[in-house]
Design an enzyme around this catalytic site. Structure first.
Site, PDB file in Angstrom:
ATOM      1  N   LEU B  61     -46.276  -5.905  42.819  1.00 32.74           N
ATOM      2  CA  LEU B  61     -47.670  -5.884  42.378  1.00 32.74           C
ATOM      3  C   LEU B  61     -48.654  -5.481  43.471  1.00 32.74           C
ATOM      4  O   LEU B  61     -49.866  -5.617  43.284  1.00 32.74           O
ATOM      5  CB  LEU B  61     -48.037  -7.251  41.785  1.00 32.74           C
ATOM      6  CG  LEU B  61     -47.129  -7.702  40.617  1.00 32.74           C
ATOM      7  CD1 LEU B  61     -47.600  -9.037  40.060  1.00 32.74           C
ATOM      8  CD2 LEU B  61     -47.080  -6.661  39.504  1.00 32.74           C
ATOM      9  N   ASP B 302     -39.187  -3.229  36.839  1.00 28.94           N
ATOM     10  CA  ASP B 302     -39.113  -2.866  38.266  1.00 28.94           C
ATOM     11  C   ASP B 302     -40.344  -2.026  38.634  1.00 28.94           C
ATOM     12  O   ASP B 302     -40.244  -1.025  39.355  1.00 28.94           O
ATOM     13  CB  ASP B 302     -37.814  -2.130  38.611  1.00 28.94           C
ATOM     14  CG  ASP B 302     -37.566  -2.083  40.126  1.00 28.94           C
ATOM     15  OD1 ASP B 302     -38.274  -2.799  40.866  1.00 28.94           O
ATOM     16  OD2 ASP B 302     -36.675  -1.341  40.559  1.00 28.94           O
TER      17      ASP B 302
END
Lengths: 334, 424
Positions: B61, B302
């Site tokens: 992230l 992913d």
């Protein structure tokens, strides 16, 4: 045809057409004043991320003989590692108003990526392990001179196939012109999945040499020792080198090719290159003619839809036209 | 602010049943339609699937440390637009999530996201694969999954220690299977296409060797292990056989490994450079049948956002990874498996593995938490990464036409996606 990126992307017609028109350019190259104005006013840039004096010079000479202006963009190989974006380089070249970019890059695929950001024609002068299409064209032209035709001929390509862009391009070109190809290498120097290639594979050079029409030797790079791909050069030479004894058994009529530069004493014994059947110098000479043909196809009337039959006329006219003052090559650092 | 909502006319699909009907939401939980307060906002779900929110077990992230590529705010928007109500943030950030202090920092950052952020910890200090991170401290801070990302732990002794030490802490060791000695310097899958494209390849065996090794160590230690991003036909077969024998292992696959293969690299598109590499077409088919048969537990994104400069490089110098939060559901839904299978692998099973509750506990019954997604399974759209919420510019599905899109996402009773857009 806008770009020349790989042999695979050429149609067989285009491949044969390039080889058919090459002698006209060889003829120009052999004149005392070896220059025609076919590409006058156009600019060809060589963009070499890897050192290769002979390929760069060959393209430069080819472009100059067609009266194109030439520009050498030398890019320090370290700039790639400094994180330079390929797009930034492409946009820099685009801004200079270049008509064709001849690119050599250590990374497979870089010429394909450049076409995304460039309007200019891109000519692949070797990318990583992948393709070197003008080398294959000059090899085909040289073999045609030696053998008449490749149809039905048996050519052995010997050495480090795995890391070789020359082998990948040659296999495609030779087989499409009707030759059969045997790759000779230790298993560690073969690419994966050779069963999907249109070739046979052998690890026994002597048995292959007993039945060939031409032998193509690849350069054996010393760093392959460090990667444990072969134990040592002496053993490599014993198994896969063209020793004097093997050359003698081959006889004087089988042409021997090599893309250069040769490692004398490794893939080829020290005095074998001096035999008449070694056509390395012809390969270099033909390289200029083939590259003239490629530049003409991409940038000259070959790209404007004129029938190829008009080529001799175009060349004749060209030879009578006044030749512009020599455009000196400019060195530009990117 | 938590409003009351009436989701009308959809097909409600949870782990317990599939039914046609309305769903009431008030005060952050599912309520009986009759108990909705007056003035509940109606959401038309006719023709749509109404399900529990999706859970992603594998997403990078950006924050902290790579805010140019992604922030918790942008990632959170991307997640809820993709139907995810909970995302497990990978620990390979800068700094790396290897202490409780960093866990708490990421939890604070995660509070800015529209979805719930769970935090995965590192197995080793600095993700370096040398010394164990303070695993009890991480568990105490709320960590449930620990992973070194990248290639996973290479040293088998260290992995043994981690499995043993983590076991009483209730931690799951998560790791990709990649024997670095066999995959070093590779840029794609080894096979016909790497041969043709002149790129160094990693063989399927580089993954399968570590799958077998890790299974042996699970057998030795009894520790829990979750295989991240499996990609080869052999891996799926080996893992499902081991799981059937009762070992505490689970596994995941990405949507790009389901849908794409090495032949797609023919144009050297660096957005298709991912880790593990896109495998052969047969591996993608094996992945699909493993998902369909429930032999792989979870489908993950992913999600790995990058700025353009990291991808506009020669293939062998380009960064690896693709964004996925906004495309994963559609890519999975239009791959031909029934939507119940997709929802099991993207919502029910990952939630269970993450300790968010059993499929029954999370089913859309009265009293359950209101993490809900409304999916139009028939909307066709074309992936355009520039129009997405993620700051990442690298989508392996760029330009691809996908079918299936999130219309509504509700996180903890709060409407965060309405009509396919982030709710103001």
């Amino acid at each position: 045809m806008k770009h020349l990126l790989s042999i695979d992307e050429l149609t067989t017609d285009e491949l044969q057409e390039l080889l058919r028109i090459t002698p006209s350019f060889a003829e120009v190259a052999s004149r005392r004043i070896a220059k025609v104005p076919a590409l006058r006013g156009l600019t060809v840039a060589t963009l070499f991320y890897e050192d290769s004096t002979r390929t760069r010079l060959s393209f430069e000479v080819a472009a100059k003989r067609l009266s194109a202006d030439t520009l050498n963009v030398s890019v320090a190989s370290s700039s790639v590692n400094k994180g330079e974006s390929l797009r930034d380089t492409a946009e820099t070249i685009e801004a200079m108003g270049i008509d064709a970019v001849v690119v050599r890059h250590a990374s497979s695929g870089a010429p394909w990526q450049l076409t995304k950001w460039l309007d200019a024609s891109v000519i692949n002068a070797g990318d990583g392990w992948h393709q070197h299409p003008t080398q294959a064209l000059l090899d085909c032209f040289t073999l045609q001179q030696e053998l008449g035709s490749l149809q039905g001929r048996h050519i052995a390509i010997v050495g480090d196939i795995k890391h070789s862009r020359v082998a990948r391009s040659d296999v495609s070109a030779f087989t499409r012109l009707g030759a059969t190809v045997t790759l000779v290498a230790p298993p560690t120097l073969l690419p994966p999945a050779t069963e999907t290639w249109p070739v046979t594979v052998s690890h026994d050079l002597d048995s292959v040499l007993a039945d060939v029409d031409a032998v193509y030797l690849l350069r054996m790079q010393k760093e392959r020792m460090r990667e444990s791909l072969v134990p040592d050069l002496r053993e490599y030479t014993a198994l896969y080198g063209l020793t004097g004894a093997r050359a003698a058994r081959l006889g004087p009529n089988i042409p021997i090719l090599h893309p250069g530069p040769m490692n004398r004493g490794v893939e080829i014994a020290a005095d074998v290159p001096d035999l008449d059947q070694v056509v390395v110098v012809d390969q270099v000479r033909n390289g200029v003619a083939v590259r003239m043909a490629v530049l003409f196809m991409l940038l000259g009337s070959g790209n404007s839809g004129l029938p190829a039959d008009s080529l001799p006329a175009a060349m004749a006219q060209a030879s009578q036209a006044p030749v512009s003052a020599d455009a000196e090559s400019e060195e530009v650092s990117a | 602010m938590s409003e009351a909502y009436l989701i009308r006319g959809g097909t409600v699909a949870d782990a317990v049943e599939t039914r046609t009907g309305d769903l009431g939401i008030a005060d952050g939980t599912i309520v009986a339609v009759d108990d909705l307060p007056s003035g509940a906002i109606e959401i038309d779900a006719s023709g749509c699937i109404v399900s529990t929110g999706l859970v992603d077990l594998n997403a990078h992230l950006g924050e902290p440390g790579d805010e140019a590529a992604e922030t918790m705010v942008s990632a959170g928007e991307a997640a809820v637009l993709g139907g995810f109500t909970t995302v497990l943030a990978m620990p390979d950030t800068h700094p790396c999530v290897d202490t409780a202090a960093v866990v708490e920092h990421v939890q604070l950052l995660g509070a800015h996201a529209l979805c719930n952020i769970e935090v995965a910890g590192a197995i080793t200090v600095g993700n370096k694969g040398e010394n164990l991170a303070p695993l009890a401290e991480l568990a105490e801070a709320g960590v449930r999954f620990i992973t070194d990302c990248g290639s996973g732990i290479q040293d088998p002794l260290l992995l043994r220690r981690a499995l043993e030490y983590a076991k009483p802490l209730g931690l799951t060791i998560a790791q990709p299977a990649d024997c670095e000695a066999l995959s070093r310097d590779a840029h794609m899958h080894e096979g016909e296409w790497s041969s043709r494209l002149g790129l160094a390849g990693a063989p399927a065996e580089a993954e399968e060797i570590n799958v077998m090794r890790d299974i042996s160590l699970v057998r030795l230690t009894g520790g829990r292990l979750h295989f991240q991003t499996l990609s080869t036909a052999g891996s799926f077969a080996i893992v499902s056989a081991a799981a059937q024998s009762g070992l505490p292992i689970s596994s995941e696959v990405t949507t790009h490994h389901l849908r794409l293969c090495d032949a797609d690299l023919a144009g050297y598109d660096t957005n298709l450079k991912v880790t593990p590499p896109l495998r052969a077409a047969g591996d993608a088919r094996a992945a699909m049948s493993a998902v369909a048969a429930g032999r792989v537990d979870v489908i993950v994104t992913d999600h790995t956002p990058h700025t353009t400069d990291r991808k506009e490089r020669p293939f062998d110098h380009a960064a690896t990874g693709t964004v996925g939060l906004e495309t994963a559901l559609a890519a999975a839904l239009c791959s031909g498996v029934p939507h119940e299978v997709v929802l099991r692998a993207m919502s029910w099973r990952p939630a269970e593995l993450l300790g968010l509750g059993s499929p029954e506990q999370r089913s859309l019954q009265v009293g359950a938490p209101a993490d809900v997604v409304v999916i139009d399974p028939n909307e066709t759209w074309t992936v355009n990464v520039a129009a997405m919420a993620t700051l990442g510019t690298n989508s392996a599905f760029e330009g691809t036409e996908l079918t299936g899109r999130v219309r509504t996402t509700i996180v903890g009773g709060r409407l965060v996606v309405d009509q396919g857009k982030v709710a103001a």
